[in-house]
Design a protein around this motif. Structure first.
Motif, PDB file in Angstrom:
ATOM      1  N   PRO A   1       0.937  -1.510  -0.112  1.00 12.04           N
ATOM      2  CA  PRO A   1       0.190   0.150   0.097  1.00 12.04           C
ATOM      3  C   PRO A   1       0.882   1.000   0.176  1.00 12.04           C
TER       4      PRO A   1
ATOM      5  N   HIS B   1     -10.401   3.033  -3.770  1.00 13.92           N
ATOM      6  CA  HIS B   1      -9.959   1.070  -3.697  1.00 13.92           C
ATOM      7  C   HIS B   1      -8.917   0.953  -2.777  1.00 13.92           C
ATOM      8  N   LEU B   2      -7.627   2.115  -2.833  1.00  6.62           N
ATOM      9  CA  LEU B   2      -6.428   2.094  -1.630  1.00  6.62           C
ATOM     10  C   LEU B   2      -7.240   2.613  -0.131  1.00  6.62           C
TER      11      LEU B   2
ATOM     12  N   ASN C   1     -10.140   2.311   1.279  1.00  6.00           N
ATOM     13  CA  ASN C   1     -10.483   0.589   1.304  1.00  6.00           C
ATOM     14  C   ASN C   1     -10.091  -0.214   2.444  1.00  6.00           C
ATOM     15  N   ARG C   2      -9.147  -0.138   1.846  1.00  8.05           N
ATOM     16  CA  ARG C   2      -8.055  -1.237   2.340  1.00  8.05           C
ATOM     17  C   ARG C   2      -6.914  -0.715   3.137  1.00  8.05           C
ATOM     18  N   THR C   3      -6.617   0.263   3.738  1.00  7.14           N
ATOM     19  CA  THR C   3      -5.878   1.035   4.209  1.00  7.14           C
ATOM     20  C   THR C   3      -6.730   1.853   5.754  1.00  7.14           C
TER      21      THR C   3
ATOM     22  N   GLU D   1      -1.604  -3.510  -8.732  1.00  2.60           N
ATOM     23  CA  GLU D   1      -2.720  -3.118  -7.832  1.00  2.60           C
ATOM     24  C   GLU D   1      -3.951  -2.636  -8.717  1.00  2.60           C
TER      25      GLU D   1
END
Length: 397
Positions: free
Chosen positions: A6, A123-124, A126-128, A185
């Motif tokens: 990330p 998108h990033l 939501n993951r971090t 990614e």
């Protein structure tokens, strides 16, 4: 290719935001030369510029679905290649008839790219679990500022055509390399049978978040107005030329960068709704009073007029800097639809409203004067507090 971390993805996104700002904003400080090259008045030039919104509207009706259905990669590469081509044509033609279709395609390509890049950002996020959009918007502003500084230095030394040609080829070719490293990614295509986000479905179930749409337009239009008109205002009203007319735009962009990069420090201890309200009111009054004072002082007190304008541009840029990204982020958090679809809907409404507002401002400038026209975005900011409830949620920095 192997997956990337990330942190690495965020660094690559920083590059995409910076280079995009550097690439597309190199033209704005040289609008006076572009207008002269086309032999147009303020009203005609402003109207011609606004036709980019037509392309944006067409793009936004389709690109949210395309990104969700087919992924980001195709949109990233196609949009950047198209932007580069259009920039080359726009600065080399002296014909409005040629400028018009390429400006429409230019607007469409920019909107497609923004949807892809902001969707990748969500998108990033939501993951971090962290908000990156405001910070990355500051990176975009840094790229725009660097481009404006370069443009100001080159005015009178290097022709508009040579400047933009070199910039477009170098910057957007570099972006292709960034996309290669980011590709592991990039959002993958969603080809599942239960994916019902067809264009027909999008149109049928099109949703307008009125609070977000209203707040976003009122808060973000000042940035469009400054980019389109402030260099022309400094040249035609105050008599500055040879690069000095780009200084107000540069100061405005410096303030935008400072605000966007620093605002996350206030999220933990201050209400976002309150920050948006204070920022909008301060920016609105700062812009209004600066333009009014510059008109009063005029060419008779040219240096004082410029000083007042610069102070106002800094205040208005600082106050309004973070509001647009905050409303954009709120649109995503307030909706259960895929991020690409949400961004397409929000941008579609905003582009349409900006298109209408650009016409109003352009023809106000034609019928009265440019200073009066620049009061419009200042007054718009004063109404942002009526929509600030849309962003009243806890942010993660």
């Amino acid at each position: 290719m192997r997956k990337i971390s990330p942190k690495r993805e965020l660094d690559l996104l920083r590059c995409t935001y910076f280079l995009f700002g550097f690439g597309i904003m190199g033209l704005a400080p040289r609008f006076p030369e572009l207008k002269a090259n086309l032999h147009l008045g303020n009203g005609q030039f402003g109207s011609l510029l606004s036709t980019g919104s037509i392309g944006s509207l067409i793009s936004l009706l389709t690109m949210g679905h395309v990104v969700h259905r087919y992924g980001n990669k195709i949109i990233y590469f196609a949009s950047v290649g198209t932007i580069m081509l259009c920039l080359l044509v726009l600065v080399h033609t002296s014909s409005s008839a040629v400028f018009l279709p390429f400006n429409i395609v230019f607007g469409a390509a920019i909107s497609a790219y923004v949807i892809a890049n902001q969707t990748q950002t969500f998108h990033l996020q939501n993951r971090t679990g962290k908000i990156h959009l405001t910070h990355l918007s500051g990176i975009w502003s840094a790229g725009a500022l660097a481009s404006a500084l370069l443009a100001g230095f080159l005015v009178g030394k290097v022709s508009l055509q040579v400047h933009i040609t070199a910039l477009a080829v170098i910057v957007f070719s570099a972006m292709f390399a960034i996309f290669y490293y980011l590709s592991p990614e990039m959002i993958a295509p969603d080809l599942s049978p239960d994916n019902d986000y067809s264009i027909k479905t999008l149109i049928k179930h099109f949703h307008i978040d009125k609070a977000v749409a209203g707040g976003l337009l009122l808060a973000s239009y000042l940035e469009f107005a400054v980019g389109d008109w402030i260099a022309i205002f400094a040249k035609d009203t105050l008599g500055f030329n040879n690069g000095m007319n780009t200084v107000p735009f540069i100061v405005f962009m410096i303030a935008m960068i400072v605000g966007r990069l620093a605002i996350h420090r206030l999220f933990d201890n201050h209400s976002i709704e309150k920050l948006v309200t204070l920022g909008a009111v301060g920016a609105g009054f700062g812009s209004f009073l600066a333009v009014a004072a510059a008109m009063v002082f005029g060419r008779d007190h040219q240096n004082l007029a410029l000083l007042v304008l610069l102070i106002g541009m800094f205040i208005s840029g600082l106050g309004s800097s973070f509001i647009g990204p905050i409303f954009t982020n709120a649109a995503n958090t307030r909706s259960s639809a895929p991020s690409s679809i949400v961004m397409a809907e929000v941008m579609l409404i905003n582009v349409f409203l900006v298109f209408v507002t650009k016409w109003i401002v352009a023809w106000t400038a034609q019928a009265t004067n440019l200073g009066i026209a620049l009061f419009i975005p200042a007054v718009m900011l004063l109404f942002v507090p009526y929509f600030a409830h849309a962003v009243a949620h806890k942010a993660t920095n």
